[in-house]
Design a protein around this motif. Structure first.
Motif, short mmCIF file in Angstrom:
data_model
loop_
_atom_site.label_atom_id
_atom_site.label_comp_id
_atom_site.label_asym_id
_atom_site.label_seq_id
_atom_site.Cartn_x
_atom_site.Cartn_y
_atom_site.Cartn_z
N ALA A 212 -14.33 -17.82 2.11
CA ALA A 212 -13.36 -18.75 1.51
C ALA A 212 -13.97 -20.14 1.36
CB ALA A 212 -12.09 -18.79 2.35
N GLN B 193 -16.12 -20.00 -1.66
CA GLN B 193 -15.32 -19.89 -2.88
C GLN B 193 -14.59 -21.19 -3.21
OE1 GLN B 193 -12.80 -16.60 -1.88
NE2 GLN B 193 -14.45 -15.07 -2.06
N GLN B 194 -14.20 -21.91 -2.16
CA GLN B 194 -13.43 -23.14 -2.34
C GLN B 194 -14.30 -24.40 -2.27
OE1 GLN B 194 -10.17 -23.24 -3.17
NE2 GLN B 194 -10.32 -21.00 -3.28
N ASP C 87 -15.85 -26.18 -4.49
CA ASP C 87 -15.51 -27.24 -5.46
C ASP C 87 -14.22 -27.96 -5.05
OD1 ASP C 87 -17.76 -26.67 -6.93
OD2 ASP C 87 -16.70 -25.44 -8.43
N ALA C 88 -13.24 -27.20 -4.57
CA ALA C 88 -11.99 -27.82 -4.13
C ALA C 88 -12.22 -28.72 -2.92
CB ALA C 88 -10.96 -26.74 -3.80
N ILE C 89 -13.08 -28.29 -2.02
CA ILE C 89 -13.41 -29.11 -0.85
C ILE C 89 -14.08 -30.41 -1.29
CG2 ILE C 89 -14.85 -29.24 1.22
CD1 ILE C 89 -14.43 -26.18 1.52
N SER D 217 -9.91 -33.59 2.82
CA SER D 217 -10.94 -32.58 3.06
C SER D 217 -10.48 -31.58 4.11
CB SER D 217 -12.24 -33.25 3.53
OG SER D 217 -12.67 -34.25 2.63
N VAL E 124 -8.09 -28.64 3.00
CA VAL E 124 -8.69 -27.51 2.29
C VAL E 124 -9.51 -26.66 3.25
CG1 VAL E 124 -10.07 -26.80 0.30
CG2 VAL E 124 -8.78 -28.95 0.21
N ASP F 197 -7.22 -24.56 5.33
CA ASP F 197 -6.69 -23.47 4.50
C ASP F 197 -7.68 -22.31 4.42
OD1 ASP F 197 -4.24 -24.63 4.00
OD2 ASP F 197 -4.80 -25.45 2.04
N CYS F 198 -8.97 -22.62 4.34
CA CYS F 198 -9.99 -21.56 4.29
C CYS F 198 -10.01 -20.77 5.60
CB CYS F 198 -11.36 -22.17 4.03
SG CYS F 198 -11.57 -22.87 2.37
N GLN G 197 -7.11 -18.45 5.62
CA GLN G 197 -7.34 -17.28 4.78
C GLN G 197 -8.05 -16.19 5.57
OE1 GLN G 197 -8.97 -17.81 0.77
NE2 GLN G 197 -8.29 -19.94 0.81
#
Length: 424
Positions: free
Chosen positions: A49, A52-53, A55-57, A164, A167, A170-171, A174
């Motif tokens: 995760a 995958q995330q 860019d969001a981080i 930061s 996110v 959240d990972c 997941q």
């Protein structure tokens, strides 16, 4: 789950922290019954995760950086995430998953004359509150280490890293979901209210251990306010001592790396101690290698290199976390040991020497969590010690010391097996 999110000023922070604690306590029981495979799956899925995330981080981190004004370069560096740093976070989580399970290990066995068999077995601590400043990757490391060791964790990062941290947490959640474990095993105090820190320190009914990771201000607050047991991570006023037997090229290279690789981390060398016999040779070469690092020393050092600034007494006890380093010239090994023992924060100290006996004496006498011979102090890191990551460098002497990994986040209990024994 019922996790606190995005608190407003109208909400009761005390109630919210209490809820976090209760949810963490329930999740800790869930983790205590989980299998090695479940916890490892949670970590491998969390690592995926994070990748995958990424860019969001980074977008969230950019928002955090935009809100920082007036902070020094070292602070900004600790707050900043890059593609490489996010990848390193994911790699660390994956490495933790691959480690031996720290739980249910039989640490000792005693067989009594009456037939009782007593096992000392490793168990989770329970609920850990992790309070840290600026570095958002600490949340990833701490969350992963707590999952591995079967502990629920409440993360309270610095207010400047809140976007930061959201996110990143959240990972981790997941990963917990994918493994069928409670998401409440990793929770974030999603508020900038500083009262939350004090409330965590007072949460004796739900929190089993508080680990602070930050500057002297945070540590002082924890020492003053904590009613929950603490595992302190103090500042890194670290020393590298260049003994008269040291290879000059090696010594210069080690100190340059120990100071300048990353000046804003707690493993950086802040003071170099040099034997008088080699100072005229070593000091000019060291100054050239350090480049734009400001050197501060006493008159003897200034006499060798006039460009050195005058050091004050405060310099010997300062963790600069920037491109400043103090220089102390000593007569011999004994004076070096006395100086380092007096001024070290107990984090990491090193000797560069080709004299094995001198190195042994220094490493035995210096009472720091980590002592090194012919190596950069920046190796004082859980990842470099094979722990995958660390939750901090413990500078106290009780329970855990030095880099704290999953093994160090366990306690133990005694399991006693009998076949009907009654005490006379």
């Amino acid at each position: 789950m019922n996790e606190m999110s995005h608190l407003t000023a109208d909400q009761d922070i005390a109630k919210a922290v209490q809820t976090l604690g209760q949810q963490a306590k329930t999740a800790a029981q869930d983790l205590a019954l989980s299998s090695t495979e479940q916890r490892n799956r949670a970590l491998t899925e969390a690592a995926a995760a994070l990748r995958q995330q990424a860019d969001a981080i980074l977008r969230a981190n950019a928002t955090d950086l935009e809100s920082v004004t007036g902070k020094d370069a070292a602070f900004v560096d600790r707050l900043t995430l890059t593609q490489d740093r996010v990848a390193a976070m994911a790699d660390a989580v994956e490495a933790i998953a691959g480690q031996t399970d720290p739980l249910a290990r039989t640490l000792a066995r005693f067989e009594r004359p009456n037939g009782l068999v007593i096992d000392r077995v490793s168990v989770p601590i329970g609920v850990i509150a992790m309070i840290y400043e600026s570095r958002p990757n600490v949340g990833s490391d701490a969350g992963a280490l707590c999952i591995k060791s079967g502990n629920a964790v409440i993360l309270r990062g610095g207010s400047e890293s809140l976007h930061s941290s959201r996110v990143i947490v959240d990972c981790l959640k997941q990963g917990l979901r994918a493994a069928g474990l409670s998401e409440d095993a990793v929770q974030l105090v999603d508020s900038r209210d500083r009262e939350a820190v004090k409330l965590l320190l007072h949460s004796t009914e739900t929190v089993d251990l508080v680990i602070p990771r930050g500057g002297r201000g945070l540590v002082s607050l924890v020492q003053k306010e904590a009613r929950v047991p603490t595992l302190l991570h103090l500042d890194g006023n670290n020393h590298t001592y260049i003994h008269e037997s040291a290879d000059t090229e090696m010594a210069v290279g080690i100190v340059q790396n120990a100071k300048m690789r990353r000046t804003g981390i707690c493993g950086a060398t802040e003071c170099v101690v040099i034997d008088r016999a080699v100072a005229p040779t070593v000091l000019p070469r060291l100054a050239a290698a350090l480049g734009d690092c400001e050197l501060r020393g006493e008159p003897e050092a200034q006499a060798i290199l006039p460009s050195i600034s005058a050091a004050s007494e405060d310099d010997w006890d300062t963790e600069y976390l920037s491109n400043i380093m103090s220089i102390k010239i000593v007569a011999d090994l004994r004076e070096a040991i006395t100086f380092v023992q007096t001024h070290s924060s107990g984090h990491t100290d090193a000797i560069v020497s080709d004299d094995a006996e001198a190195a042994k004496s220094f490493m035995t006498a210096i009472d720091s969590a980590v002592v090194m011979h012919n190596a950069s102090t920046q190796f004082s890191d859980g990842g470099e010690f094979g722990m995958g990551a660390e939750i901090g460098i413990a500078t106290g002497k009780m329970h855990a010391r030095g880099p704290v990994g999953a093994m160090e986040l366990t306690s133990f209990k005694y399991m006693v097996y009998g076949d009907g024994q009654q005490r006379p």
